[in-house]
Motif scaffolding. Structure first.
Motif, PDB file in Angstrom:
ATOM      1  N   ALA A  65       0.824  -1.207   0.000  1.00 49.28           N
ATOM      2  CA  ALA A  65       0.000   0.000   0.000  1.00 49.28           C
ATOM      3  C   ALA A  65       0.860   1.262   0.000  1.00 49.28           C
ATOM      4  N   PHE A  66       1.911   1.272   0.821  1.00 49.07           N
ATOM      5  CA  PHE A  66       2.798   2.435   0.837  1.00 49.07           C
ATOM      6  C   PHE A  66       3.462   2.608  -0.533  1.00 49.07           C
ATOM      7  N   GLY A  67       3.892   1.502  -1.131  1.00 48.17           N
ATOM      8  CA  GLY A  67       4.531   1.582  -2.440  1.00 48.17           C
ATOM      9  C   GLY A  67       3.611   2.170  -3.492  1.00 48.17           C
ATOM     10  N   SER A  68       2.355   1.765  -3.486  1.00 43.53           N
ATOM     11  CA  SER A  68       1.392   2.293  -4.457  1.00 43.53           C
ATOM     12  C   SER A  68       1.173   3.790  -4.254  1.00 43.53           C
ATOM     13  N   ALA A  69       1.042   4.202  -2.992  1.00 39.71           N
ATOM     14  CA  ALA A  69       0.838   5.620  -2.697  1.00 39.71           C
ATOM     15  C   ALA A  69       2.061   6.447  -3.078  1.00 39.71           C
ATOM     16  N   LEU A  70       3.243   5.914  -2.796  1.00 37.74           N
ATOM     17  CA  LEU A  70       4.471   6.629  -3.132  1.00 37.74           C
ATOM     18  C   LEU A  70       4.659   6.734  -4.645  1.00 37.74           C
ATOM     19  N   GLN A  71       4.348   5.669  -5.364  1.00 36.79           N
ATOM     20  CA  GLN A  71       4.459   5.709  -6.823  1.00 36.79           C
ATOM     21  C   GLN A  71       3.530   6.774  -7.397  1.00 36.79           C
ATOM     22  N   LYS A  72       2.303   6.810  -6.920  1.00 34.77           N
ATOM     23  CA  LYS A  72       1.338   7.805  -7.405  1.00 34.77           C
ATOM     24  C   LYS A  72       1.845   9.213  -7.150  1.00 34.77           C
ATOM     25  N   PHE A  73       2.383   9.446  -5.962  1.00 38.17           N
ATOM     26  CA  PHE A  73       2.915  10.775  -5.640  1.00 38.17           C
ATOM     27  C   PHE A  73       4.053  11.153  -6.573  1.00 38.17           C
ATOM     28  N   LEU A  74       5.003  10.244  -6.763  1.00 38.12           N
ATOM     29  CA  LEU A  74       6.172  10.545  -7.591  1.00 38.12           C
ATOM     30  C   LEU A  74       5.781  10.804  -9.049  1.00 38.12           C
ATOM     31  N   GLU A  75       4.758  10.096  -9.528  1.00 36.59           N
ATOM     32  CA  GLU A  75       4.308  10.285 -10.901  1.00 36.59           C
ATOM     33  C   GLU A  75       3.750  11.685 -11.129  1.00 36.59           C
ATOM     34  N   GLU A  76       3.347  12.350 -10.065  1.00 30.46           N
ATOM     35  CA  GLU A  76       2.783  13.701 -10.170  1.00 30.46           C
ATOM     36  C   GLU A  76       3.834  14.795 -10.013  1.00 30.46           C
ATOM     37  N   GLU A  77       5.110  14.405  -9.836  1.00 31.09           N
ATOM     38  CA  GLU A  77       6.158  15.382  -9.538  1.00 31.09           C
ATOM     39  C   GLU A  77       7.118  15.632 -10.700  1.00 31.09           C
ATOM     40  N   ASN A  78       6.711  15.309 -11.905  1.00 34.45           N
ATOM     41  CA  ASN A  78       7.500  15.619 -13.106  1.00 34.45           C
ATOM     42  C   ASN A  78       8.897  15.013 -13.047  1.00 34.45           C
ATOM     43  N   LEU A  79       8.963  13.752 -12.612  1.00 32.24           N
ATOM     44  CA  LEU A  79      10.234  13.036 -12.515  1.00 32.24           C
ATOM     45  C   LEU A  79      10.313  11.974 -13.600  1.00 32.24           C
ATOM     46  N   ASN A  80      11.526  11.673 -14.041  1.00 34.59           N
ATOM     47  CA  ASN A  80      11.756  10.522 -14.896  1.00 34.59           C
ATOM     48  C   ASN A  80      11.843   9.292 -13.987  1.00 34.59           C
ATOM     49  N   LEU A  81      10.870   8.390 -14.119  1.00 37.11           N
ATOM     50  CA  LEU A  81      10.790   7.210 -13.248  1.00 37.11           C
ATOM     51  C   LEU A  81      11.069   5.921 -14.012  1.00 37.11           C
ATOM     52  N   ASP A  82      11.804   6.032 -15.104  1.00 30.68           N
ATOM     53  CA  ASP A  82      12.120   4.841 -15.901  1.00 30.68           C
ATOM     54  C   ASP A  82      12.961   3.839 -15.125  1.00 30.68           C
ATOM     55  N   HIS A  83      13.605   4.298 -14.049  1.00 30.32           N
ATOM     56  CA  HIS A  83      14.468   3.418 -13.264  1.00 30.32           C
ATOM     57  C   HIS A  83      13.952   3.287 -11.835  1.00 30.32           C
ATOM     58  N   LEU A  84      12.620   3.283 -11.719  1.00 36.52           N
ATOM     59  CA  LEU A  84      11.960   2.998 -10.445  1.00 36.52           C
ATOM     60  C   LEU A  84      11.604   1.515 -10.444  1.00 36.52           C
ATOM     61  N   TYR A  85      12.099   0.768  -9.454  1.00 38.79           N
ATOM     62  CA  TYR A  85      11.944  -0.684  -9.427  1.00 38.79           C
ATOM     63  C   TYR A  85      11.071  -1.099  -8.247  1.00 38.79           C
ATOM     64  N   PHE A  86      10.601  -2.361  -8.294  1.00 38.80           N
ATOM     65  CA  PHE A  86       9.687  -2.862  -7.272  1.00 38.80           C
ATOM     66  C   PHE A  86      10.169  -4.213  -6.736  1.00 38.80           C
ATOM     67  N   SER A  87       9.992  -4.394  -5.427  1.00 39.69           N
ATOM     68  CA  SER A  87      10.348  -5.640  -4.769  1.00 39.69           C
ATOM     69  C   SER A  87       9.074  -6.387  -4.390  1.00 39.69           C
ATOM     70  N   GLN A  88       9.009  -7.661  -4.735  1.00 39.19           N
ATOM     71  CA  GLN A  88       7.842  -8.470  -4.402  1.00 39.19           C
ATOM     72  C   GLN A  88       7.887  -8.976  -2.970  1.00 39.19           C
ATOM     73  N   ASP A  89       9.068  -9.080  -2.399  1.00 43.80           N
ATOM     74  CA  ASP A  89       9.217  -9.753  -1.110  1.00 43.80           C
ATOM     75  C   ASP A  89       9.489  -8.827   0.068  1.00 43.80           C
ATOM     76  N   THR A  90       9.952  -7.596  -0.206  1.00 43.27           N
ATOM     77  CA  THR A  90      10.370  -6.698   0.871  1.00 43.27           C
ATOM     78  C   THR A  90       9.501  -5.442   0.856  1.00 43.27           C
ATOM     79  N   PRO A  91       9.034  -4.983   2.017  1.00 44.51           N
ATOM     80  CA  PRO A  91       8.145  -3.812   2.041  1.00 44.51           C
ATOM     81  C   PRO A  91       8.860  -2.515   1.694  1.00 44.51           C
TER      82      PRO A  91
END
Length: 302
Positions: A65-91
């Protein structure tokens, strides 16, 4: 176009306002609770972007849930997020922050998947000599070292904010063009208590922590501004004293703003002045990312 590449942490900040910080074993009531996007890497990236920088953020989130909220926030901040990665096992990373009535904070960081950010995550990013690479100690030092080595090979500039303070791994500090530390970090690396009122002491400590003759050391002093060691020159830059509400992310704001100013070709002293004013705006609001100013606000002060 020259980019500012931020290799760093992304956290959800759980912020509690309290009249004072609790003593050991003591329970206090808080007056407010906020969930605010933070993490030193994300804070620096957002600060630089809001101030006009072309910013790439390299980081990692959990699939929660935190990851989803953080991703949404960052997407609204005019950042290049091509190198934003996700972990399936670690919060996702989390920071527990208490802020007292004097605007002083105490922070506990749970790194989560920030600790998994690896050299391989950075390896697919192409760096040019015009780029500025910025990092912090909330991710593994081995990853920072690999990235900075790549930056050095192509002639890109490197800026490191070694916070939270920890001993450098072998070879990392020599790869840093600029080190930005606050009084606490200066004391940690120099082994001597920092006295912001004695310039001679700050000068001696800055020289003591410098690993190469060309390395620039910037010591931030809150409302007292900053001092800088560049070659044989040691100079101070006045701050902008304000009524602080929350000092969280002030140092991150300074770092992001400095990178923007240097990218735009300002002299080092003018870049520090610009960063001081940006940081002074950030401490007048509660929260990390929520407090980071926009370019027009800083221009209004300048």
């Amino acid at each position: 176009m020259a980019r500012i590449i931020i290799l760093g942490s992304i956290n959800m900040d759980v912020v509690v306002m309290t009249p004072r910080h609790p003593n050991p074993g003591e329970t206090l009531f808080g007056s407010d609770l906020k969930f605010i996007p933070g993490g030193k890497g994300a804070n620096q990236a957002v600060a630089a972007s809001r101030l006009g920088g072309d910013v790439v953020l390299v980081g990692k989130l959990g699939e929660d849930a935190f990851g989803s909220a953080l991703q949404k926030f960052l997407e609204e901040e005019n950042l290049n997020l091509d190198h934003l990665y996700f972990s399936q096992d670690t919060p996702s990373g989390t920071a527990l922050i208490t802020v007292d009535e004097n605007a002083e904070n105490r922070i506990i960081v749970v790194p989560g998947c920030n600790a998994e950010l690896s050299p391989a995550d950075f390896g697919s990013l192409s760096i040019t000599a015009d780029d500025i690479l910025v990092s912090v100690f909330e991710i593994p030092q081995e990853t920072i070292k690999a990235a900075f080595q790549t930056a050095k090979e192509v002639g890109a500039k490197t800026i490191l904010n070694p916070a939270p303070a920890a001993p450098f791994i072998e070879g990392l500090q020599d790869l840093c063009d600029t080190l930005i530390v606050n009084e606490t970090e200066l004391s940690f690396f120099s082994g001597e208590d920092a006295n912001p009122d004695v310039l001679e002491s700050l000068h001696r400590q800055a020289r003591a922590i410098r690993s190469t003759a060309s390395q620039i050391i910037i010591v931030t002093l809150g409302g007292n501004g900053a001092v800088c060691l560049q070659g044989d020159d040691f100079f101070s830059v006045a701050g902008n004293k304000v009524e602080a509400v929350d000092t969280t992310a002030a140092g991150d704001c300074f770092t992001g703003a400095l990178a923007v100013a240097l990218k735009e070709g300002l002299s080092l002293s003018d870049a520090i002045r610009f960063a001081n004013f940006a940081a002074s705006l950030s401490v007048q609001k509660v929260g990390a990312s929520a407090s980071l100013p926009y370019r027009q606000e800083v221009n209004g002060l300048l």
